[in-house]
Design an enzyme around this catalytic site. Structure first.
Site, PDB file in Angstrom:
ATOM      1  N   ASP A  19       0.851  -1.193   0.000  1.00  0.00           N
ATOM      2  CA  ASP A  19       0.000   0.000   0.000  1.00  0.00           C
ATOM      3  C   ASP A  19       0.880   1.234   0.000  1.00  0.00           C
ATOM      4  OD1 ASP A  19      -3.279   0.257   0.862  1.00  0.00           O
ATOM      5  OD2 ASP A  19      -2.068   2.088   0.815  1.00  0.00           O
ATOM      6  N   ASP A  47       4.589   1.972  -3.837  1.00  0.00           N
ATOM      7  CA  ASP A  47       3.680   2.104  -4.972  1.00  0.00           C
ATOM      8  C   ASP A  47       3.561   0.723  -5.618  1.00  0.00           C
ATOM      9  OD1 ASP A  47       2.516   2.521  -7.478  1.00  0.00           O
ATOM     10  OD2 ASP A  47       3.427   4.492  -7.723  1.00  0.00           O
ATOM     11  N   GLY A  48       2.373   0.154  -5.593  1.00  0.00           N
ATOM     12  CA  GLY A  48       2.184  -1.188  -6.123  1.00  0.00           C
ATOM     13  C   GLY A  48       2.553  -1.317  -7.585  1.00  0.00           C
ATOM     14  N   ASP A 107      -6.756  -3.827  -5.666  1.00  0.00           N
ATOM     15  CA  ASP A 107      -7.905  -3.049  -5.201  1.00  0.00           C
ATOM     16  C   ASP A 107      -7.400  -1.661  -4.835  1.00  0.00           C
ATOM     17  OD1 ASP A 107     -10.443  -2.335  -4.439  1.00  0.00           O
ATOM     18  OD2 ASP A 107     -10.318  -3.276  -2.465  1.00  0.00           O
TER      19      ASP A 107
END
Length: 261
Positions: free
Chosen positions: A96, A124-125, A142
């Site tokens: 996250d 940062d995904g 998500d």
């Protein structure tokens, strides 16, 4: 609206305000709006309360024993608790970008103990996924900024990175809102990257859709076989897999006997 509501100031000015609400035995996390991002049943924390989160676990129809799961977007830790309870041998990493979300989830949402099988990464995904090469069995995305789906998690470059990260039988799963005017363009990008191996599983309520993309074509596509698998999984995971199969059949391309993936 909510008998209990508390506001937690964001650690980073540009990020949405994190709020927690409680109604009855349900505790929920919000990001800068009334929209519920995650919910937890205080009497049954591993249960997936929100229908979209249940639909996202539909990927288990094709791989009910994943060894590694990457979550992009921790939220209130719904997937982390579910995986810890029902897939205890899986290694799960939750990424996250918002440190306040991570802090609130740790403090208020009964996350699993962090260790060999569960890790939280503040990052940062869209960048973090690049470190994987064919090594994760499921990617659960998500990402919501309080107003809409995060743009960086809907690009062809991001989808390409996720495809490279997946194991040969890996599945990419993302939560999108069907009412978003950009929805069809998101689908088209995903179809392009995954060469058509994309299906849509609508959630039971609220217009959310769990969109799944497969690294390679799965062998399980016969409706009869899918229904048999669904029956096997329902008791094990406590999810309505039979209904998932019904919705898949209503929504996706098919022949008389097969789901086309």
């Amino acid at each position: 609206m909510h008998p209990f509501r508390r506001r937690v100031r964001p650690a980073v000015e540009a990020m949405p305000e994190v709020e927690i609400s409680e109604e009855g035995n349900i505790r929920s996390l919000h990001l800068g709006s009334e929209t519920i991002q995650s919910s937890m049943d205080l009497d049954d924390p591993p249960d997936l309360v929100l229908s979209y989160s249940r639909a996202m676990m539909g990927f288990l129809l094709w791989n009910d024993d994943p060894k590694h799961i990457l979550q992009i977007g921790l939220g209130g830790g719904s997937f982390a608790r579910f995986i810890d309870e029902y897939l205890p041998d899986a290694v799960s990493v939750a990424v996250d970008i918002n440190p306040q979300v991570i802090a609130v989830a740790r403090a208020f949402f009964q996350l699993p103990e962090e260790g060999d099988f569960f890790e939280i990464v503040e990052a940062d995904g869209a960048d973090y996924v690049k470190i994987f090469r064919g090594s994760t069995d499921a990617i659960l995305v998500d990402g919501f900024d309080g107003l809409q789906i995060v743009d960086a998690l809907t690009t062809e470059d991001f989808f390409e990175d996720c495809k490279r990260a997946l194991s040969p039988k890996g599945v990419f799963v993302t939560n999108w809102w069907s009412g978003d005017k950009r929805y069809q363009s998101f689908i088209e990008r995903l179809l392009n990257v995954f060469e058509g191996r994309v299906i849509e599983l609508p959630a039971a309520t609220h217009g959310n859709v769990a969109v799944m993309a497969f690294r390679q074509s799965p062998s399980l596509t016969q409706w009869e076989a899918l229904r048999k698998r669904a029956d096997e999984l329902e008791g094990r995971f406590g999810l309505e897999f039979g209904e998932f199969v019904n919705r898949l059949k209503q929504t996706n391309q098919q022949t008389a006997g097969h789901l086309l993936i």
